[in-house]
Design a protein around this motif. Structure first.
Motif, PDB file in Angstrom:
ATOM      1  N   PHE A  89     -74.490  14.032 -20.035  1.00 10.54           N
ATOM      2  CA  PHE A  89     -75.619  12.895 -20.731  1.00 10.54           C
ATOM      3  C   PHE A  89     -76.088  13.589 -22.109  1.00 10.54           C
ATOM      4  O   PHE A  89     -76.210  12.879 -22.945  1.00 10.54           O
ATOM      5  N   LEU A  90     -76.253  14.824 -22.113  1.00  8.84           N
ATOM      6  CA  LEU A  90     -76.899  15.467 -23.119  1.00  8.84           C
ATOM      7  C   LEU A  90     -75.898  15.398 -24.239  1.00  8.84           C
ATOM      8  O   LEU A  90     -76.044  15.091 -25.473  1.00  8.84           O
ATOM      9  N   VAL A  91     -74.734  15.935 -24.177  1.00  6.49           N
ATOM     10  CA  VAL A  91     -73.463  15.633 -25.197  1.00  6.49           C
ATOM     11  C   VAL A  91     -73.450  14.115 -25.505  1.00  6.49           C
ATOM     12  O   VAL A  91     -73.192  13.856 -26.903  1.00  6.49           O
ATOM     13  N   GLU A  92     -73.551  13.052 -24.830  1.00  4.48           N
ATOM     14  CA  GLU A  92     -73.487  11.735 -24.994  1.00  4.48           C
ATOM     15  C   GLU A  92     -74.326  11.405 -26.022  1.00  4.48           C
ATOM     16  O   GLU A  92     -74.236  10.522 -26.783  1.00  4.48           O
ATOM     17  N   ILE A  93     -75.612  11.924 -25.657  1.00  5.81           N
ATOM     18  CA  ILE A  93     -76.875  11.712 -26.843  1.00  5.81           C
ATOM     19  C   ILE A  93     -76.467  12.144 -27.898  1.00  5.81           C
ATOM     20  O   ILE A  93     -76.873  11.354 -28.943  1.00  5.81           O
ATOM     21  N   GLU A  94     -75.947  13.336 -28.136  1.00  4.14           N
ATOM     22  CA  GLU A  94     -75.694  13.887 -29.380  1.00  4.14           C
ATOM     23  C   GLU A  94     -74.554  13.410 -30.175  1.00  4.14           C
ATOM     24  O   GLU A  94     -74.937  13.023 -31.274  1.00  4.14           O
ATOM     25  N   LYS A  95     -73.801  12.817 -29.376  1.00  5.77           N
ATOM     26  CA  LYS A  95     -72.662  12.043 -29.953  1.00  5.77           C
ATOM     27  C   LYS A  95     -73.121  10.711 -30.753  1.00  5.77           C
ATOM     28  O   LYS A  95     -72.949  10.250 -31.712  1.00  5.77           O
ATOM     29  N   GLY A  96     -74.174   9.900 -29.894  1.00  5.60           N
ATOM     30  CA  GLY A  96     -74.940   8.814 -30.249  1.00  5.60           C
ATOM     31  C   GLY A  96     -75.497   8.943 -31.727  1.00  5.60           C
ATOM     32  O   GLY A  96     -75.925   8.362 -32.499  1.00  5.60           O
ATOM     33  N   ILE A  97     -76.331  10.153 -31.662  1.00  3.89           N
ATOM     34  CA  ILE A  97     -76.975  10.635 -32.774  1.00  3.89           C
ATOM     35  C   ILE A  97     -76.039  10.771 -34.206  1.00  3.89           C
ATOM     36  O   ILE A  97     -76.541  10.553 -35.290  1.00  3.89           O
ATOM     37  N   TRP A  98     -74.964  11.069 -33.869  1.00  7.40           N
ATOM     38  CA  TRP A  98     -74.112  11.547 -34.957  1.00  7.40           C
ATOM     39  C   TRP A  98     -73.472  10.132 -35.531  1.00  7.40           C
ATOM     40  O   TRP A  98     -73.376   9.872 -36.744  1.00  7.40           O
ATOM     41  N   ARG A  99     -73.274   9.135 -34.456  1.00  8.13           N
ATOM     42  CA  ARG A  99     -72.794   7.991 -35.093  1.00  8.13           C
ATOM     43  C   ARG A  99     -73.920   7.194 -35.868  1.00  8.13           C
ATOM     44  O   ARG A  99     -73.422   6.702 -36.770  1.00  8.13           O
ATOM     45  N   GLY A 100     -74.919   7.267 -35.317  1.00 11.57           N
ATOM     46  CA  GLY A 100     -76.086   6.701 -36.158  1.00 11.57           C
ATOM     47  C   GLY A 100     -76.323   7.334 -37.432  1.00 11.57           C
ATOM     48  O   GLY A 100     -76.283   6.669 -38.631  1.00 11.57           O
ATOM     49  N   ILE A 101     -76.128   8.584 -37.963  1.00 13.03           N
ATOM     50  CA  ILE A 101     -76.016   9.585 -39.048  1.00 13.03           C
ATOM     51  C   ILE A 101     -74.977   8.919 -39.761  1.00 13.03           C
ATOM     52  O   ILE A 101     -74.910   8.515 -41.187  1.00 13.03           O
ATOM     53  N   LYS A 102     -73.529   8.759 -39.261  1.00 16.40           N
ATOM     54  CA  LYS A 102     -72.733   8.359 -40.019  1.00 16.40           C
ATOM     55  C   LYS A 102     -72.774   6.793 -40.475  1.00 16.40           C
ATOM     56  O   LYS A 102     -72.547   6.408 -41.580  1.00 16.40           O
ATOM     57  N   ALA A 103     -73.273   6.120 -39.575  1.00 18.29           N
ATOM     58  CA  ALA A 103     -73.417   4.673 -39.996  1.00 18.29           C
ATOM     59  C   ALA A 103     -74.482   4.621 -41.014  1.00 18.29           C
ATOM     60  O   ALA A 103     -74.398   3.643 -42.198  1.00 18.29           O
ATOM     61  N   ARG A 104     -75.469   5.212 -41.077  1.00 20.56           N
ATOM     62  CA  ARG A 104     -76.485   5.173 -42.414  1.00 20.56           C
ATOM     63  C   ARG A 104     -75.709   5.600 -43.539  1.00 20.56           C
ATOM     64  O   ARG A 104     -76.214   5.298 -44.813  1.00 20.56           O
ATOM     65  N   ARG A 105     -75.158   6.668 -43.360  1.00 16.23           N
ATOM     66  CA  ARG A 105     -74.232   7.186 -44.768  1.00 16.23           C
ATOM     67  C   ARG A 105     -73.242   6.168 -45.477  1.00 16.23           C
ATOM     68  O   ARG A 105     -72.965   6.061 -46.763  1.00 16.23           O
ATOM     69  N   SER A 106     -72.664   5.402 -44.592  1.00 15.57           N
ATOM     70  CA  SER A 106     -71.709   4.511 -44.690  1.00 15.57           C
ATOM     71  C   SER A 106     -72.133   3.048 -45.310  1.00 15.57           C
ATOM     72  O   SER A 106     -71.867   2.360 -45.900  1.00 15.57           O
TER      73      SER A 106
END
Length: 909
Positions: free
Chosen positions: A891-908
């Motif tokens: 679950f910790l890894v999935e939370i970290e993946k979700g944080i990175w998806r949010g960062i990428k979405a904001r950048r694009s």
């Protein structure tokens, strides 16, 4: 003859050629002159490249930092008297070397294929007599006789031509046979337009003639290509470059940590022998023994998948290289097109018609200018189609379900167009028997046939170039077949419009003559007179493959530029490029610009670098220019895939990051020089291979992201133990068990992971980017830290609670297995949530976890394994703690993946 100058033979008058080569017009060379020239120029054969010895080639397979690490691991485990582990690791090294040895490209094979292209014998005139000799005995100055079906044995200047046509596609890429002429050409005439020359390895398809040998062996155009093949440097692929760089860094990090560990242990006053063994344990734990094997196996799986998609891979890294390709340089004929001429436009009876269908397949419809399918065949159109199919020396044949032309491709297209209107060639030949023929000749530029027509008249049908046919016409036919005033301007403008579309235009005319005329005698007496009736125009092209259009579009959406590099004419190349939709990625560039070989020759290296990315279509390109274009694109930091089928393509195929040869139309030379062979000669297969290549790299990246936390976590656990002076939570032999079993049973299963959705909508990877992104490095560090906390914490907890060291170590080792098993599911996609990934789309994952569980149960509960690995049985409560920690990590890894998806979405955004 020793100082024979390098002449522009196509630019010399025939008399000057004879003089320069000191050859007699009638008697050729004498036997003594031949002997002297053989001693000077050598045999007419291409020099074979000195091959690398098999032993040296095998030894070179070990020249890799990762292999060095494995060899060190082998020695260390042998030193520790763990002979089985040592043998296993060394076995991995040997298997890896054998696979690399078998897959490695052999440039000498390509050159040997070139040698086989040389003709076995040749007809020459020597001492005033016609003799047949071995082609290897030809020398400059020999007079060689050529006939239909002969393979040209050397480069030669033609001095006699009799309706001679030569197929030069293997050398120049020209899609149709070249009509040869004994005429003087301009000095800057490009290779493909040198109609007064014949080149070694090409094939005489029609007519015959005689030529003076101007070059033999290595000095021929084919020999120059062989030299370019031997000199072209095969570059490392993006994958091997990154793995090498990654392996070096890993090597330095592991050695550095081992040295630090040893030094810290000594500073703490620990015994140097035990400290040294601890440092060895750290090195063994941190070495990813399974990485080279899994890389090889993953690539091999990609090879198998690509074979199912009609792509045969000759070099394993080529699978991944396609996935990182930024530019595909494609040949036109047969790859982007059908390699079958097809009539697309007809102008007859003062009306224009469109024909559907593709290639020689005699299926399709004829539609009028309003797009309506014809119910009845107008007489003017019927006569135009009739003339095309019976004033014709070729045939359409069906072999294994495929239609092929026996004879000239242009004539095959005329037969197919007639069949679409219901005019079968054999039936029409019987209805209108041929009485006489005037064969096509280059100076005449037409072919004429005389046929029985009706009870009162015979008929002449004539087809040829517009210029030579139209000047012989006095009137035309309307739709009903009645006489119509000849509108030369309209016909000429229509033909020019067809030509601008890249179509090859044939003009067709007729003349009805009295029944007693059974030969062309009277016609030939009045040949220059305006005595014919214009019937129509048939315009044809080698059409683009429908699947190639889709594939090019997909590639361009995936950020891969497609460039056409062909030996064909500029107009044809541009027309095909426009139909396929080949666009320049630079919107400011001229999308319809075509750069010819002649223009390329005038550019400096600096100018070429400035132009090469701005142009998508290159026409009339010489072999050395293909190589130059590939080199220029690589200089611009592109990963270049190059397709080709001819001898002329071989140097560029070898130089490209990945060379793709055609399996059907390709020469043996091009196949030997290539990394991959398309069994269907289809550009769409390349698109599928690119997709597969991207998936291979994705899966390799998933495996590396998965395996490194294990090695780093083990290393950190051991290092912390040394720093605080505690017992080792993981012994070297246990680290080897972990590394080898988890890599095989768990990590290898990621190689079977299916393609992720949208894989061909992503831009190509930057060739200069590191193999691991910041996101992946962060994930590796975080999971390694979680493994350190869990394994070291559980180890210390067990000791505090009175457990033996064997039980405590077994807990630490098994926690690694549990966390790696759940992390495996996280790694099925490095960005998409685990909960959005189809749970059973890769059944191998479940099989691998099951196999790992069985192996670990044996490790824990069987006496023999307890003895070998110093393990001990665990209780049920122990399993509960480990599983709970594993779920937490997931679950910790999935939370970290979700944080990175949010960062990428904001950048694009």
């Amino acid at each position: 003859m020793k100082d024979l100058p390098k002449q522009q033979w196509h630019h010399l008058a025939e008399e000057d050629v004879y003089n320069a080569l000191k050859t007699d017009h009638q008697t050729g060379l004498t036997s003594s002159e031949v002997s002297e020239r053989l001693s000077i120029f050598g045999e007419n054969a291409i020099s074979a490249q000195k091959p690398i010895s098999p032993f040296k080639r095998f030894i070179l397979q070990f020249h890799n930092p990762l292999i060095y690490i494995l060899l060190v691991a082998t020695l260390v485990t042998f030193f520790l008297k763990e002979y089985i582990d040592s043998a296993v690791i060394f076995g991995v090294v040997i298997i890896n070397a054998i696979i690399g040895y078998l897959q490695e490209a052999k440039a000498e094979d390509a050159i040997n294929s070139l040698k086989r292209m040389m003709s076995a014998s040749a007809s020459v005139i020597r001492d005033g007599k016609k003799v047949s000799i071995e082609a290897t005995q030809l020398v400059p100055g020999d007079l060689v006789l050529l006939a239909s079906g002969d393979k040209v044995p050397a480069d030669m200047r033609l001095v006699k031509c009799r309706d001679m046509q030569i197929d030069e596609s293997a050398l120049t890429g020209e899609s149709v046979a070249v009509q040869k002429e004994c005429t003087l050409l301009e000095q800057d005439t490009v290779l493909g337009d040198r109609v007064n020359m014949a080149f070694a390895g090409t094939l005489v398809t029609y007519g015959g003639g005689m030529g003076i040998v101007t070059a033999t062996g290595d000095d021929t155009e084919t020999g120059k290509i062989a030299d370019m093949i031997s000199q072209a440097v095969s570059l490392d692929t993006p994958l091997t470059q990154k793995i090498h760089a990654f392996s070096k860094i890993l090597l330095y990090v592991i050695l550095g940590l081992a040295v630090i560990t040893f030094a810290v242990g000594l500073l703490h006053g620990q015994d140097w022998v035990s400290t040294f063994m601890a440092a060895v344990a750290l090195a063994v734990a941190a070495i990813p023994e399974g990485l080279p094997a899994v890389v090889t196996i993953t690539l091999a799986i990609g090879v198998r998948r690509m074979a199912l998609r009609n792509a045969i891979v000759r070099k394993l890294p080529a699978v991944e290289t396609l996935g990182s390709t930024t530019i595909i340089c494609s040949d036109k004929t047969g790859t982007l097109t059908e390699n079958q001429m097809t009539v697309q436009k007809i102008f007859a009876g003062d009306q224009e018609y469109d024909l559907s269908g593709s290639g020689y397949q005699p299926e399709g419809e004829i539609k009028n200018g309003q797009g309506e399918t014809l119910a009845d065949l107008p007489e003017g159109l019927r006569l135009c189609l009739l003339a095309g199919t019976i004033s014709n020396d070729s045939q359409l044949l069906q072999e294994n379900g495929l239609w092929k032309v026996q004879g000239d491709p242009t004539e095959g297209a005329l037969i197919a167009s007639a069949v679409k209107a219901g005019l079968a060639q054999e039936e029409q030949m019987q209805a209108y028997p041929r009485l006489d023929v005037i064969p096509f000749e280059s100076d005449r530029q037409y072919m004429a046939t005389l046929h029985q027509f009706d009870a009162e008249q015979n008929i002449i049908f004539l087809k040829g170039s517009l210029e030579q046919t139209l000047i012989r016409c006095r009137d035309a036919l309307d739709q009903q077949g009645n006489s119509l005033a000849l509108d030369r301007d309209k016909i000429t403008q229509t033909a020019e419009r067809f030509a601008a579309m890249g179509l090859r235009v044939l003009c067709i005319a007729m003349q009805k003559v009295p029944k007693d005329e059974q030969t062309f005698e009277r016609f030939q007496q009045q040949e220059a007179a305006e005595q014919l009736t214009f019937i129509g125009l048939q315009a044809m092209i080698d059409p683009p493959r429908a699947e190639a259009i889709r594939a090019v579009n997909t590639c361009q959406k995936a950020g891969i530029a497609v460039k056409m590099i062909t030996g064909d004419h500029a107009l044809t190349a541009r027309a095909i490029a426009e139909q396929i939709g080949i666009n320049n990625p630079d919107p400011s560039a001229d999308q319809h610009r075509v750069l010819t070989g002649k223009e390329l020759a005038e550019l400096s290296d600096h100018e070429l670098l400035a132009e090469v990315e701005k142009v998508s279509v290159f026409a009339r390109v010489a072999p050395e220019q293909k190589l130059k274009l590939v080199t220029a694109l690589q200089a611009k930091k592109h990963v270049v895939a190059m397709t080709g089928d001819g001898v002329n393509d071989a140097p560029a195929l070898k130089k490209a990051d990945i060379g793709v040869a055609m399996g059907i139309a390709g020469t043996e030379v091009s196949k030997e020089a290539a990394d991959m062979i398309l069994t269907d000669d289809n550009f769409a297969t390349i698109e599928g291979a690119v997709e597969e290549g991207r998936n291979v790299f994705d899966n390799l990246l998933k495996f590396i992201t998965w395996i490194l936390p294990t090695n780093m976590g083990q290393g950190m656990v051991i290092m912390v133990a040394i720093l605080i002076g505690a017992s080792l939570p993981v012994l070297p032999v246990q680290a080897l068990w972990l590394n080898m079993t988890t890599a095989v049973f768990l990590g290898l299963m990621l190689a079977f992971e299916p393609r992720e959705p949208g894989i061909m909508k992503r831009m190509p990877r930057d060739p200069n980017s590191p193999i691991l992104s910041k996101e992946m490095v962060g994930r590796i560090l975080s999971v390694s830290t979680l493994l350190l906390i869990g394994a070291f914490g559980l180890f210390k907890w067990a000791l505090i609670n009175g457990e033996t060291e064997e039980v405590a170590r077994t807990l630490a080792v098994t926690l690694f297995v549990v966390v790696q098993s759940v992390f495996l599911f996280n790694c099925r996609s490095l960005s998409v949530s685990l909960f959005k990934t189809p749970i059973f789309s890769n059944p191998w994952i479940w099989g691998g976890v099951g196999a790992m569980l069985v192996a670990q149960l044996l490790f824990i509960y069987t006496p023999v394994m307890n003895t070998l690995f110093q393990s001990a049985p665990l209780e049920l409560a122990h399993w509960g703690m480990m599983l709970a920690y594993g779920v937490l990590v997931l679950f910790l890894v999935e939370i970290e993946k979700g944080i990175w998806r949010g960062i990428k979405a904001r950048r694009s955004a």
